[in-house]
Design a protein around this motif. Structure first.
Motif, PDB file in Angstrom:
ATOM      1  N   ASP A 122       0.827  -1.204   0.000  1.00 62.14           N
ATOM      2  CA  ASP A 122       0.000   0.000   0.000  1.00 62.14           C
ATOM      3  C   ASP A 122       0.868   1.265   0.000  1.00 62.14           C
ATOM      4  N   ARG A 123       2.008   1.173  -0.681  1.00 58.95           N
ATOM      5  CA  ARG A 123       2.940   2.302  -0.702  1.00 58.95           C
ATOM      6  C   ARG A 123       3.511   2.504  -2.115  1.00 58.95           C
ATOM      7  N   TYR A 124       3.874   3.752  -2.378  1.00 59.07           N
ATOM      8  CA  TYR A 124       4.679   4.031  -3.564  1.00 59.07           C
ATOM      9  C   TYR A 124       6.137   3.671  -3.273  1.00 59.07           C
ATOM     10  N   GLU A 125       6.792   3.080  -4.262  1.00 54.54           N
ATOM     11  CA  GLU A 125       8.191   2.680  -4.116  1.00 54.54           C
ATOM     12  C   GLU A 125       8.983   3.204  -5.312  1.00 54.54           C
ATOM     13  N   PRO A 126      10.242   3.595  -5.108  1.00 53.50           N
ATOM     14  CA  PRO A 126      11.031   4.153  -6.223  1.00 53.50           C
ATOM     15  C   PRO A 126      11.292   3.123  -7.308  1.00 53.50           C
ATOM     16  N   VAL A 127      11.383   3.627  -8.534  1.00 50.28           N
ATOM     17  CA  VAL A 127      11.631   2.785  -9.686  1.00 50.28           C
ATOM     18  C   VAL A 127      12.478   3.601 -10.654  1.00 50.28           C
ATOM     19  N   SER A 128      13.245   2.945 -11.492  1.00 54.24           N
ATOM     20  CA  SER A 128      14.042   3.681 -12.476  1.00 54.24           C
ATOM     21  C   SER A 128      13.127   4.188 -13.593  1.00 54.24           C
ATOM     22  N   TRP A 129      13.548   5.259 -14.225  1.00 56.43           N
ATOM     23  CA  TRP A 129      12.781   5.777 -15.354  1.00 56.43           C
ATOM     24  C   TRP A 129      12.674   4.730 -16.455  1.00 56.43           C
ATOM     25  N   GLY A 130      13.746   4.027 -16.712  1.00 55.50           N
ATOM     26  CA  GLY A 130      13.727   3.037 -17.777  1.00 55.50           C
ATOM     27  C   GLY A 130      12.693   1.958 -17.553  1.00 55.50           C
ATOM     28  N   LYS A 131      12.653   1.419 -16.334  1.00 56.61           N
ATOM     29  CA  LYS A 131      11.665   0.386 -16.021  1.00 56.61           C
ATOM     30  C   LYS A 131      10.245   0.934 -16.077  1.00 56.61           C
ATOM     31  N   ALA A 132      10.085   2.163 -15.616  1.00 59.01           N
ATOM     32  CA  ALA A 132       8.753   2.775 -15.637  1.00 59.01           C
ATOM     33  C   ALA A 132       8.237   2.903 -17.074  1.00 59.01           C
ATOM     34  N   PHE A 133       9.048   3.464 -17.944  1.00 57.69           N
ATOM     35  CA  PHE A 133       8.601   3.649 -19.322  1.00 57.69           C
ATOM     36  C   PHE A 133       8.364   2.309 -20.015  1.00 57.69           C
ATOM     37  N   ALA A 134       9.214   1.340 -19.749  1.00 57.90           N
ATOM     38  CA  ALA A 134       9.060   0.040 -20.391  1.00 57.90           C
ATOM     39  C   ALA A 134       7.748  -0.625 -19.996  1.00 57.90           C
ATOM     40  N   GLU A 135       7.408  -0.590 -18.694  1.00 59.75           N
ATOM     41  CA  GLU A 135       6.172  -1.244 -18.271  1.00 59.75           C
ATOM     42  C   GLU A 135       4.954  -0.461 -18.732  1.00 59.75           C
ATOM     43  N   ILE A 136       5.015   0.864 -18.647  1.00 58.58           N
ATOM     44  CA  ILE A 136       3.895   1.670 -19.134  1.00 58.58           C
ATOM     45  C   ILE A 136       3.659   1.393 -20.611  1.00 58.58           C
ATOM     46  N   GLY A 137       4.747   1.308 -21.385  1.00 50.46           N
ATOM     47  CA  GLY A 137       4.613   1.006 -22.803  1.00 50.46           C
ATOM     48  C   GLY A 137       3.986  -0.359 -23.060  1.00 50.46           C
ATOM     49  N   ARG A 138       4.404  -1.372 -22.292  1.00 52.36           N
ATOM     50  CA  ARG A 138       3.836  -2.722 -22.462  1.00 52.36           C
ATOM     51  C   ARG A 138       2.342  -2.717 -22.148  1.00 52.36           C
ATOM     52  N   GLU A 139       1.983  -2.070 -21.048  1.00 49.95           N
ATOM     53  CA  GLU A 139       0.574  -2.049 -20.646  1.00 49.95           C
ATOM     54  C   GLU A 139      -0.282  -1.303 -21.670  1.00 49.95           C
ATOM     55  N   LEU A 140       0.182  -0.140 -22.104  1.00 51.94           N
ATOM     56  CA  LEU A 140      -0.587   0.627 -23.086  1.00 51.94           C
ATOM     57  C   LEU A 140      -0.685  -0.117 -24.409  1.00 51.94           C
ATOM     58  N   SER A 141       0.386  -0.776 -24.799  1.00 50.98           N
ATOM     59  CA  SER A 141       0.367  -1.537 -26.058  1.00 50.98           C
ATOM     60  C   SER A 141      -0.654  -2.669 -25.997  1.00 50.98           C
ATOM     61  N   ALA A 142      -0.720  -3.354 -24.867  1.00 52.39           N
ATOM     62  CA  ALA A 142      -1.670  -4.459 -24.730  1.00 52.39           C
ATOM     63  C   ALA A 142      -3.108  -3.951 -24.787  1.00 52.39           C
ATOM     64  N   ILE A 143      -3.358  -2.825 -24.134  1.00 52.16           N
ATOM     65  CA  ILE A 143      -4.715  -2.249 -24.158  1.00 52.16           C
ATOM     66  C   ILE A 143      -5.042  -1.762 -25.557  1.00 52.16           C
ATOM     67  N   ARG A 144      -4.068  -1.176 -26.232  1.00 51.20           N
ATOM     68  CA  ARG A 144      -4.279  -0.715 -27.608  1.00 51.20           C
ATOM     69  C   ARG A 144      -4.651  -1.876 -28.525  1.00 51.20           C
ATOM     70  N   ALA A 145      -3.981  -2.991 -28.351  1.00 47.95           N
ATOM     71  CA  ALA A 145      -4.272  -4.152 -29.182  1.00 47.95           C
ATOM     72  C   ALA A 145      -5.694  -4.660 -28.957  1.00 47.95           C
ATOM     73  N   ASP A 146      -6.170  -4.542 -27.725  1.00 49.21           N
ATOM     74  CA  ASP A 146      -7.535  -4.957 -27.398  1.00 49.21           C
ATOM     75  C   ASP A 146      -8.540  -3.937 -27.917  1.00 49.21           C
ATOM     76  N   ASP A 147      -8.373  -2.660 -27.514  1.00 50.07           N
ATOM     77  CA  ASP A 147      -9.266  -1.587 -27.946  1.00 50.07           C
ATOM     78  C   ASP A 147      -8.645  -0.253 -27.531  1.00 50.07           C
ATOM     79  N   PRO A 148      -8.119   0.524 -28.475  1.00 51.45           N
ATOM     80  CA  PRO A 148      -7.456   1.781 -28.110  1.00 51.45           C
ATOM     81  C   PRO A 148      -8.397   2.792 -27.442  1.00 51.45           C
ATOM     82  N   LYS A 149      -9.699   2.612 -27.602  1.00 48.80           N
ATOM     83  CA  LYS A 149     -10.646   3.557 -27.010  1.00 48.80           C
ATOM     84  C   LYS A 149     -10.761   3.388 -25.497  1.00 48.80           C
ATOM     85  N   LYS A 150     -10.116   2.358 -24.947  1.00 50.06           N
ATOM     86  CA  LYS A 150     -10.189   2.119 -23.510  1.00 50.06           C
ATOM     87  C   LYS A 150      -9.144   2.913 -22.720  1.00 50.06           C
TER      88      LYS A 150
END
Length: 772
Positions: A122-150
């Motif tokens: 239940d806490r925010y924890e530090p993360v590197s910028w590289g890991k953050a962008f990589a995971e955000i990109g993976r998640e957004l890409s998966a949602i885009r493949a399903d339906d970009p309107k989501k």
């Protein structure tokens, strides 16, 4: 009646020593007084930075101190020495922080590291910028493949033109027009109304028009708290004898009198300038009736003048050549009943006739307005009614006259100019297609209200927030907070902690960015960004302060990195080149909007900004019929509450002297005399007596809405206040929980936050009703 514990009437003017004392106290609390004071000298200057607070115009010939009390607070707030880094988040869970007041959350200081939310701890924890962008990109890409309107791409009003252009492009390449922004919550009614009336979505007034005007009519805008630098322009007008006629439910000090803190003589002598020459406390939602009354009185005076052989008070040449629908509107006005106009406006026919007389005597009139007009069910119609009034005497398209919506956040208007819009018809999609070789989506995206509804229904999988405090700013807070964690991905780009970051999707990131006042170094050197002010002038802004943390990235960099991680197919967009050199983004903006941004890089440091072309200033009407169009209102009340239930009042949500939008700087609403709390409800004496409610009593408020959702807030201290009978006032954003999502302006979908139907009930009665 016992006295309120937190209310003591304030007798001073706007500005003056009260402003100086408040600012000094605040500066000491935030630290680095000398350094920050030196930076203030650069605020709103041609070679300095644009205020991060309001969007009022930046003059070509600025004052030595071209900032107001709230603008300086915003600067100190951003440049605070306090920090909210990994150590802070290690000590506090999100569940605990949800119990903190808004002020305490932001007062923790600047965010310093990218953080990922851990649901197990239940806490925010530090993360590197590289890991953050990589995971955000993976998640957004998966949602885009399903339906970009989501996916929803929200933007607050602070992001620069450069960032906004990149952000809007990213969303469209991703596959949707889900680009709600803070305009949807305030001046979208303007953006819908004015194109129909005059063919442009913004006001027609420039700063120098205030030097030429003969009268100023003010509607529903609290200049003293929301755009105090405007008081300099109003003071100059007042001193040369210009009548300022104000319509506002509350008597706001900034609209009454002003002592200029930058005038040694005024400060030494305590002298004050009268701002409003006439002040009319219109009922919430009563502006349509008030404007109709002014028009009716004008027509009656015109008939008398013509009968006596004098010149007509109407500009018949303008009406004939430039307008459509004048006959229908004039017939409507003539048939309007004075008793109905008085009932809906809360003003007498004598008062409205007095205002009409002032209007008739002035050759050049400016109509100024704020959210007191836009945030009603008929907000669009109300804005068009003000245009109607100006049409009658040709007060559009001539020097010293025009319509002047006062925007809130510092670049909220500019974002729309460069493509932050859910409406594809407002964006040159053909240009984007040609420049970047993709097929732009043509389906209308989510507005703020649409996005909220989709989130509540579970139809949104990802939310990207470019600044702001979305979850706190929107209506229907209880349902929104319940639904928010059901999303898969939430990403917040921010400078400080706020409540909206404490409700998180399954995957959640908090990404700290540079503030506008901070030095932005990229590969090509120190960068500059640009903004558009309320008068459609575009300015450069450069940072002067050392960044709060070495781990911060700029907003353009964050947007570009998310785009690169999400959209590997966008090979024709030079994301990295744009980040290395923001002038290349401006070149792209110019290529996309050549008629607005010609020679963008060369002109951006023009003193006073370079103006955006506005056809209506030249009486060229880019409407469907090529004319300025009158509207006949569908009702005299702009409010949802049109019945006669005696216990149903109209709640006006207010901002204090110690806040800007959702940012609360403290608990002193000096001009209204309220200190130490924001949980108050302002009530008229007659309503208190009728409902048997005592001054200082603690009450609850409940929304009247037949939708099976029980909206109630408790713990408001009653303050006996000068507010029209039938209306109550309480603070935003605290009271957003009382606003139903569906109670919004017709056409524009702006939340109807200025006349929410509520009942004020004794606490025991509220508890009994809930139990039943």
């Amino acid at each position: 009646m016992r006295d309120s514990d937190h209310y003591e009437p304030y007798e001073g003017p706007a500005g003056g020593w009260g402003s100086v004392q408040s600012l000094t106290k605040y500066a000491l609390e935030e630290g680095h007084v000398l350094q920050n004071s030196a930076i203030l000298a650069k605020q709103n200057k041609p070679d300095g930075f644009a205020c991060v607070s309001c969007a009022w115009a930046k003059p070509a010939d600025p004052h030595p101190a071209e900032f107001c009390e709230n603008g300086a607070k915003a600067t100190f707030w951003e440049l605070t020495t306090k920090r909210a880094g990994p150590d802070f988040f290690a000590q506090h869970t999100a569940t605990e922080l949800q119990t903190w007041p808004d002020y305490d959350l932001e007062a923790t200081g600047r965010l310093t590291h990218p953080m990922r939310f851990n649901h197990e701890t239940d806490r925010y924890e530090p993360v590197s910028w590289g890991k953050a962008f990589a995971e955000i990109g993976r998640e957004l890409s998966a949602i885009r493949a399903d339906d970009p309107k989501k996916t929803v791409f929200y933007a607050s009003g602070r992001a620069s033109l450069e960032t906004s252009y990149m952000y809007g492009l990213m969303a469209r390449i991703y596959g949707n027009n889900n680009l709600p922004d803070s305009s949807n919550m305030c001046h979208e009614s303007t953006s819908v109304a004015l194109p129909k009336s005059i063919g442009v979505p913004v006001g027609t007034v420039r700063l120098d028009d205030f030097e030429k005007t003969d009268a100023i009519f003010f509607f529903g805008q609290n200049v003293g708290s929301n755009s105090p630098r405007m008081l300099h322009d109003l003071q100059k007008a007042s001193k040369r004898g210009v009548p300022i006629v104000s319509f506002n439910p509350l008597r706001e000090r900034g609209l009454e009198r002003f002592t200029n803190p930058q005038s040694p003589i005024e400060m030494a002598t305590g002298s004050e300038t009268r701002i409003s020459s006439e002040y009319y406390q219109v009922k919430a939602g009563g502006d349509i009736a008030a404007i109709t009354g002014i028009c009716k009185a004008l027509l009656e005076m015109d008939a008398q003048a013509v009968e006596a052989g004098r010149q007509s008070l109407l500009d018949h040449a303008f009406l004939s050549e430039h307008t459509h629908g004048s006959s229908e509107f004039l017939d409507y006005v003539k048939s309007s009943d004075w008793d109905e106009l008085e009932r809906h406006s809360g003003l007498t026919s004598e008062a409205l006739t007095r205002a009409a007389t002032t209007y008739a005597k002035a050759e050049r009139v400016i109509g100024v307005y704020g959210m007191g007009l836009t945030q009603h069910k008929l907000g669009v119609t109300t804005v068009r009614m003000l245009a109607n009034l100006l049409f009658l005497r040709g007060n559009i398209g001539k020097d010293g006259a025009g319509i002047c919506p006062v925007r809130g956040h510092s670049n909220v208007q500019g974002q729309r100019t460069v493509g932050i819009s859910e409406k594809p018809e407002l964006v040159p999609l053909d240009k984007l297609k040609a420049l970047y070789h993709f097929e732009p989506p043509t389906e209308t995206g989510y507005s703020t209200v649409d996005a909220c509804g989709a989130i509540i229904r579970g139809e949104v999988s990802a939310f990207i927030g470019l600044g702001g405090n979305f979850l706190r700013a929107v209506p229907e807070r209880e349902l929104m907070e319940q639904a928010w964690p059901k999303m898969r991905l939430t990403v917040q780009i921010a400078t400080k902690l706020n409540r909206g970051q404490l409700f998180n999707g399954e995957v959640a990131y908090l990404l700290p960015c540079l503030g506008r006042i901070e030095i932005d170094e990229q590969a090509s050197g120190t960068q500059v960004v640009t903004m558009e002010d309320s008068t459609s002038c575009i300015h450069a802004s450069r940072g002067f302060a050392k960044p709060a943390s070495e781990h911060l990235l700029s907003e353009p960099r964050i947007v570009a990195e998310i785009a690169k991680a999400t959209l590997p197919d966008a090979i024709h967009v030079p994301w990295s080149d744009w980040v290395d050199d923001y002038s290349k983004v401006r070149d792209a903006i110019e290529d996309t909007y050549p008629e607005i941004f010609e020679n963008f890089n060369a002109r951006m440091f023009t003193p006073g900004g370079f103006p955006k072309p506005l056809a209506a200033r030249h009486r060229e009407w880019n409407t469907e019929n090529g004319k300025a169009n009158f509207v006949v209102p569908e009702a005299l009340s702009a409010s949802f509450q049109t019945g006669t239930e005696p216990d149903v009042l109209r709640l006006i949500t207010l901002r204090s002297n110690d806040q800007f939008n959702t940012t609360v700087y403290g608990y002193s609403d000096r001009f209204r005399g309220i200190n130490g709390t924001r949980m108050v409800v302002l009530m008229n004496t007659l309503d208190m007596e009728r409902l048997d409610i005592q001054n200082g009593e603690i009450v609850a408020m409940e929304t009247k809405a037949n939708d099976h959702v029980h909206r109630r807030m408790e713990g408001f201290e009653v303050v006996n206040y000068n507010i029209p009978s039938g209306c109550v006032g309480a603070y935003y954003p605290e009271c957003n929980a009382l606003i139903p999502l569906w109670q919004h302006a017709d056409e524009s979908k702006v939340p109807a936050a200025k006349s929410v139907p509520v009942r004020v009930v004794k606490m025991q009665a509220a508890m009994d009703q809930t139990a039943a």
